[in-house]
Design a protein around this motif. Structure first.
Motif, PDB file in Angstrom:
ATOM      1  N   GLN A  41       5.881   3.987   4.605  1.00 13.00           N
ATOM      2  CA  GLN A  41       6.483   5.088   5.379  1.00 13.00           C
ATOM      3  C   GLN A  41       5.911   6.438   4.945  1.00 13.00           C
ATOM      4  O   GLN A  41       5.906   7.375   5.743  1.00 13.00           O
ATOM      5  CB  GLN A  41       8.004   5.055   5.242  1.00 13.00           C
ATOM      6  CG  GLN A  41       8.602   3.768   5.819  1.00 13.00           C
ATOM      7  CD  GLN A  41      10.074   3.943   6.161  1.00 13.00           C
ATOM      8  OE1 GLN A  41      10.425   4.598   7.125  1.00 13.00           O
ATOM      9  NE2 GLN A  41      10.942   3.338   5.355  1.00 13.00           N
ATOM     10  N   ASP A  42       5.476   6.539   3.700  1.00 11.35           N
ATOM     11  CA  ASP A  42       4.649   7.678   3.251  1.00 11.35           C
ATOM     12  C   ASP A  42       3.212   7.338   3.645  1.00 11.35           C
ATOM     13  O   ASP A  42       2.579   6.556   2.968  1.00 11.35           O
ATOM     14  CB  ASP A  42       4.779   7.851   1.732  1.00 11.35           C
ATOM     15  CG  ASP A  42       3.843   8.936   1.190  1.00 11.35           C
ATOM     16  OD1 ASP A  42       3.188   9.614   1.981  1.00 11.35           O
ATOM     17  OD2 ASP A  42       3.777   9.066  -0.048  1.00 11.35           O
ATOM     18  N   ASP A  43       2.656   7.815   4.701  1.00 10.52           N
ATOM     19  CA  ASP A  43       3.178   8.907   5.472  1.00 10.52           C
ATOM     20  C   ASP A  43       3.204   8.513   6.950  1.00 10.52           C
ATOM     21  O   ASP A  43       3.102   9.344   7.821  1.00 10.52           O
ATOM     22  CB  ASP A  43       2.294  10.130   5.220  1.00 10.52           C
ATOM     23  CG  ASP A  43       2.776  11.378   5.945  1.00 10.52           C
ATOM     24  OD1 ASP A  43       3.982  11.532   6.111  1.00 10.52           O
ATOM     25  OD2 ASP A  43       1.924  12.165   6.354  1.00 10.52           O
ATOM     26  N   LYS A  44       3.345   7.185   7.141  1.00 14.66           N
ATOM     27  CA  LYS A  44       3.278   6.721   8.527  1.00 14.66           C
ATOM     28  C   LYS A  44       4.508   7.143   9.315  1.00 14.66           C
ATOM     29  O   LYS A  44       4.470   7.196  10.544  1.00 14.66           O
ATOM     30  CB  LYS A  44       3.061   5.212   8.557  1.00 14.66           C
ATOM     31  CG  LYS A  44       1.710   4.839   7.934  1.00 14.66           C
ATOM     32  CD  LYS A  44       1.455   3.362   7.895  1.00 14.66           C
ATOM     33  CE  LYS A  44       0.148   3.059   7.192  1.00 14.66           C
ATOM     34  NZ  LYS A  44       0.313   2.883   5.738  1.00 14.66           N
TER      35      LYS A  44
ATOM     36  N   LYS B   2      -7.110   8.736   2.838  1.00 19.78           N
ATOM     37  CA  LYS B   2      -7.433   9.136   1.461  1.00 19.78           C
ATOM     38  C   LYS B   2      -6.540  10.217   0.838  1.00 19.78           C
ATOM     39  O   LYS B   2      -6.850  10.749  -0.219  1.00 19.78           O
ATOM     40  CB  LYS B   2      -8.903   9.593   1.350  1.00 19.78           C
ATOM     41  CG  LYS B   2      -9.925   8.495   1.647  1.00 19.78           C
ATOM     42  CD  LYS B   2     -10.004   7.470   0.543  1.00 19.78           C
ATOM     43  CE  LYS B   2     -11.008   6.371   0.851  1.00 19.78           C
ATOM     44  NZ  LYS B   2     -10.506   5.345   1.815  1.00 19.78           N
ATOM     45  N   GLU B   3      -5.400  10.536   1.495  1.00 15.07           N
ATOM     46  CA  GLU B   3      -4.519  11.554   0.902  1.00 15.07           C
ATOM     47  C   GLU B   3      -3.996  11.082  -0.441  1.00 15.07           C
ATOM     48  O   GLU B   3      -3.849  11.865  -1.374  1.00 15.07           O
ATOM     49  CB  GLU B   3      -3.345  11.851   1.851  1.00 15.07           C
ATOM     50  CG  GLU B   3      -2.551  13.101   1.489  1.00 15.07           C
ATOM     51  CD  GLU B   3      -1.457  12.888   0.439  1.00 15.07           C
ATOM     52  OE1 GLU B   3      -0.955  13.856  -0.126  1.00 15.07           O
ATOM     53  OE2 GLU B   3      -1.102  11.713   0.162  1.00 15.07           O
ATOM     54  N   GLU B   4      -3.718   9.791  -0.546  1.00 10.77           N
ATOM     55  CA  GLU B   4      -3.097   9.269  -1.766  1.00 10.77           C
ATOM     56  C   GLU B   4      -4.043   9.298  -2.967  1.00 10.77           C
ATOM     57  O   GLU B   4      -3.615   9.092  -4.101  1.00 10.77           O
ATOM     58  CB  GLU B   4      -2.565   7.850  -1.535  1.00 10.77           C
ATOM     59  CG  GLU B   4      -1.432   7.766  -0.517  1.00 10.77           C
ATOM     60  CD  GLU B   4      -0.155   8.493  -0.942  1.00 10.77           C
ATOM     61  OE1 GLU B   4      -0.100   9.000  -2.073  1.00 10.77           O
ATOM     62  OE2 GLU B   4       0.775   8.547  -0.124  1.00 10.77           O
ATOM     63  N   ILE B   5      -5.333   9.513  -2.725  1.00 10.61           N
ATOM     64  CA  ILE B   5      -6.253   9.616  -3.876  1.00 10.61           C
ATOM     65  C   ILE B   5      -6.993  10.951  -3.867  1.00 10.61           C
ATOM     66  O   ILE B   5      -8.087  11.075  -4.401  1.00 10.61           O
ATOM     67  CB  ILE B   5      -7.240   8.418  -3.952  1.00 10.61           C
ATOM     68  CG1 ILE B   5      -8.035   8.249  -2.663  1.00 10.61           C
ATOM     69  CG2 ILE B   5      -6.479   7.123  -4.261  1.00 10.61           C
ATOM     70  CD1 ILE B   5      -9.203   7.270  -2.802  1.00 10.61           C
TER      71      ILE B   5
ATOM     72  N   SER C 276       2.364  17.517   7.733  1.00 10.31           N
ATOM     73  CA  SER C 276       3.494  16.642   7.959  1.00 10.31           C
ATOM     74  C   SER C 276       3.451  15.480   6.974  1.00 10.31           C
ATOM     75  O   SER C 276       2.668  14.558   7.133  1.00 10.31           O
ATOM     76  CB  SER C 276       3.388  16.164   9.402  1.00 10.31           C
ATOM     77  OG  SER C 276       4.480  15.412   9.729  1.00 10.31           O
ATOM     78  N   ASP C 277       4.280  15.591   5.951  1.00 12.76           N
ATOM     79  CA  ASP C 277       4.258  14.558   4.911  1.00 12.76           C
ATOM     80  C   ASP C 277       5.676  14.347   4.391  1.00 12.76           C
ATOM     81  O   ASP C 277       6.512  15.236   4.478  1.00 12.76           O
ATOM     82  CB  ASP C 277       3.327  14.977   3.766  1.00 12.76           C
ATOM     83  CG  ASP C 277       2.778  13.785   3.002  1.00 12.76           C
ATOM     84  OD1 ASP C 277       3.331  12.671   3.138  1.00 12.76           O
ATOM     85  OD2 ASP C 277       1.802  13.970   2.244  1.00 12.76           O
ATOM     86  N   VAL C 278       5.913  13.180   3.840  1.00 14.38           N
ATOM     87  CA  VAL C 278       7.263  12.852   3.399  1.00 14.38           C
ATOM     88  C   VAL C 278       7.667  13.690   2.184  1.00 14.38           C
ATOM     89  O   VAL C 278       6.830  14.211   1.460  1.00 14.38           O
ATOM     90  CB  VAL C 278       7.391  11.356   3.054  1.00 14.38           C
ATOM     91  CG1 VAL C 278       7.219  10.514   4.294  1.00 14.38           C
ATOM     92  CG2 VAL C 278       6.410  10.952   1.969  1.00 14.38           C
ATOM     93  N   ASP C 279       8.979  13.772   1.986  1.00 16.36           N
ATOM     94  CA  ASP C 279       9.553  14.529   0.887  1.00 16.36           C
ATOM     95  C   ASP C 279      10.379  13.556   0.038  1.00 16.36           C
ATOM     96  O   ASP C 279      10.829  12.525   0.537  1.00 16.36           O
ATOM     97  CB  ASP C 279      10.446  15.628   1.471  1.00 16.36           C
ATOM     98  CG  ASP C 279      10.888  16.627   0.412  1.00 16.36           C
ATOM     99  OD1 ASP C 279      10.284  16.663  -0.672  1.00 16.36           O
ATOM    100  OD2 ASP C 279      11.858  17.370   0.680  1.00 16.36           O
TER     101      ASP C 279
ATOM    102  N   ALA D 288      -1.129  14.615   9.369  1.00 15.01           N
ATOM    103  CA  ALA D 288      -0.402  13.643   8.554  1.00 15.01           C
ATOM    104  C   ALA D 288      -1.414  12.621   8.047  1.00 15.01           C
ATOM    105  O   ALA D 288      -2.523  12.531   8.576  1.00 15.01           O
ATOM    106  CB  ALA D 288       0.672  12.958   9.389  1.00 15.01           C
ATOM    107  N   HIS D 289      -1.032  11.866   7.015  1.00 13.28           N
ATOM    108  CA  HIS D 289      -2.000  10.875   6.518  1.00 13.28           C
ATOM    109  C   HIS D 289      -1.546   9.461   6.845  1.00 13.28           C
ATOM    110  O   HIS D 289      -0.355   9.188   6.974  1.00 13.28           O
ATOM    111  CB  HIS D 289      -2.296  11.072   5.027  1.00 13.28           C
ATOM    112  CG  HIS D 289      -1.167  10.818   4.084  1.00 13.28           C
ATOM    113  ND1 HIS D 289      -0.950   9.582   3.508  1.00 13.28           N
ATOM    114  CD2 HIS D 289      -0.193  11.623   3.597  1.00 13.28           C
ATOM    115  CE1 HIS D 289       0.097   9.652   2.700  1.00 13.28           C
ATOM    116  NE2 HIS D 289       0.588  10.884   2.732  1.00 13.28           N
ATOM    117  N   ILE D 290      -2.537   8.584   6.984  1.00 15.65           N
ATOM    118  CA  ILE D 290      -2.245   7.216   7.425  1.00 15.65           C
ATOM    119  C   ILE D 290      -2.607   6.179   6.365  1.00 15.65           C
ATOM    120  O   ILE D 290      -2.527   4.982   6.619  1.00 15.65           O
ATOM    121  CB  ILE D 290      -2.938   6.898   8.777  1.00 15.65           C
ATOM    122  CG1 ILE D 290      -4.453   7.101   8.704  1.00 15.65           C
ATOM    123  CG2 ILE D 290      -2.366   7.784   9.881  1.00 15.65           C
ATOM    124  CD1 ILE D 290      -5.178   6.728   9.998  1.00 15.65           C
TER     125      ILE D 290
HETATM  126 MN    MN Z   1       2.325  11.538   1.555  1.00 14.40          MN
END
Ligand code: MN
Ligand code: MN
Length: 464
Positions: free
Chosen positions: A264-267, A294-297, A341-344, A104-106
């Motif tokens: 909350q994405d993605d905590k 760094k998932e968001e970029i 594991s990431d939000v939808d 998951a990403h933080i």
């Molecule tokens: Mn995410």
């Protein structure tokens, strides 16, 4: 009899709250309270990573660098540059039989300060910003913002900054135009109404006389910062300062059924995965949890999922278990299973038009599985194999966990991606799996407490 057949044949979809008894309701509320507390002190990737290590150490995890050998049941972690964390519980079976990984990403969308942020204009002082990740810029004006991060002086001294969270701290904000004078702004497209360059943070308004006798707000701000942190203007160039919403995570609704919070994405997935790993003891296959930055970029950089630090961690597990043959790492990956594991995107009745109602993720109907993400004909997606989807389904159904299988919006409406394909490229069986969210990437995102708890139960079941 007929009703039974109908129940068997139809894949019925209903709110998970309907079958939630009092005992479970209380467990859900208690778990969500822990989650909200954690969020309030973990708004950035560095804060999350530090708190994750703290939780791990409290639960018997040890820095892998302190171990020469690893035994079955050992719990270890590796903290990478204070921004990503890799944890493992050593299983009974050989590592080469494959791992069971949850990633998951933080990091979360936010505003970063530019390297030279400080300026003054007509008796007001500002920090210049550069946004991080996919934000709708108008949402970041006129809300209270706090400043989190680090400033590293040239001599290596590290100053940790967290200002705007305490009730006695000041907060900061980005101003917007008053409606009375916004005729031109109103006529612009939503995406163009707020310019990225005008997302500047208001930080001060009291001028003092500088050494030349000129009145300056910027000089006053620098003096305050120098007294508080011992820094000068040049120290900003080696800082990482992030602006995040100053408001706290709260229960949402008369029924306390939802959580409203920043990040909350993605905590929501990283927290539930972390908690589940803390309760994983003596698994058959080695349980690995990856909390990345760094998932968001795009997942690049040495703290993102693309980084070979992940391979390094797994190689260290192999070395310290005495399993080392050439090319063993590829074999490990080829036999591993993973939940990305990431939000939808949660189905939002106010914006129903973007979703295919038969293939959307709904709040409170349990964890969502995305067989694939991507855009324009699944482009850029890792499409999970049906065999693997069935394997996951079996775990969920055996443990009576509520789940739904969904797509990110209607065909060709948009799309997105996760870390799934990065792991799939290594040979791992992987599927996206997470919690549906309303207002994703907004300063205040909404989730259902029922789904949060089902995510936690899913991750526990996956590792057991
Ligand atoms: Mn995410
Ligand atoms: Mn995101």
């Amino acid at each position: 009899m007929e009703e039974n057949l109908e129940n068997q044949l139809l894949n019925k979809k209903e709110s998970g709250w309907l079958k939630t008894d009092n005992e479970r309701f209380n467990q859900i509320q208690e778990f969500s309270n822990g989650y909200m507390n954690f969020l309030n002190s973990s708004k950035t990737e560095r804060e999350f990573a530090a708190n994750a290590v703290k939780v791990a150490e409290e639960n018997g995890f040890v820095d892998i660098n302190k171990k020469d050998f690893l035994n079955v049941g050992d719990k270890v972690y590796f903290l990478n540059r204070e921004k990503s964390v890799y944890l493992a519980v050593i299983g009974e079976e050989k590592l080469e039989n494959g791992l069971q990984i949850i990633g998951a990403h933080i990091d979360s969308p936010r505003l970063d300060l530019k390297p030279n942020p400080l300026y003054e204009d007509t008796d007001l002082a500002y920090f210049n910003t550069h946004y991080y990740g996919g934000i709708k810029k108008y949402q970041w004006t006129t809300i209270p913002l706090s400043i989190h991060g680090v400033i590293i002086k040239a001599n290596g001294e590290k100053i940790t900054v967290n200002i705007g969270e305490d009730e006695n701290d000041p907060i900061f904000t980005i101003t917007d135009l008053l409606p009375h004078l916004a005729r031109d702004q109103y006529s612009k497209k939503l995406g163009e109404a707020i310019d990225g360059e005008s997302l500047d943070l208001l930080i001060g308004g009291i001028p003092i006389k500088d050494e030349k006798g000129k009145e300056s707000v910027k000089y006053n701000v620098l003096k305050i910062l120098n007294e508080k942190y011992g820094i000068t203007e040049a120290d900003f160039v080696s800082s990482e300062l992030e602006l995040v919403p100053a408001f706290k995570a709260r229960s949402l609704g008369f029924d306390y059924g939802m959580v409203a919070a920043y990040g909350q994405d993605d905590k929501v997935c990283s927290y539930t995965a972390l908690r589940a790993l803390m309760e994983t003891n003596n698994p058959k296959k080695t349980a690995v949890c990856v909390l990345v930055d760094k998932e968001e970029i795009g997942s690049y950089g040495n703290t993102g999922m693309e980084s070979h630090v992940f391979e390094y961690f797994i190689s260290e597990l192999l070395n310290k278990r005495g399993e080392n043959r050439p090319n063993l790492l590829e074999k490990v990956f080829c036999y591993s299973k993973m939940l990305s594991s990431d939000v939808d995107a949660g189905f939002d009745p106010l914006y129903a038009g973007v979703s295919d109602k038969g293939n959307a993720g709904f709040l409170s109907r349990g964890i969502t599985l995305n067989k694939y993400t991507g855009a324009r004909g699944k482009s850029g997606a890792s499409d999970a194999n049906a065999e693997y989807v069935a394997w996951i389904r079996n775990i969920l159904e055996k443990n009576d966990i509520r789940y739904q299988v969904s797509e990110l919006g209607k065909v060709d409406v948009g799309g997105g991606g996760t870390i799934a394909l990065i792991l799939a490229n290594k040979g791992i069986d992987v599927i996206d799996c997470g919690v549906p969210v309303l207002s994703m990437h907004a300063p205040y995102e909404v989730t259902s407490k029922f789904d949060i708890y089902e995510a936690y139960r899913t991750y526990k079941a996956f590792w057991e």
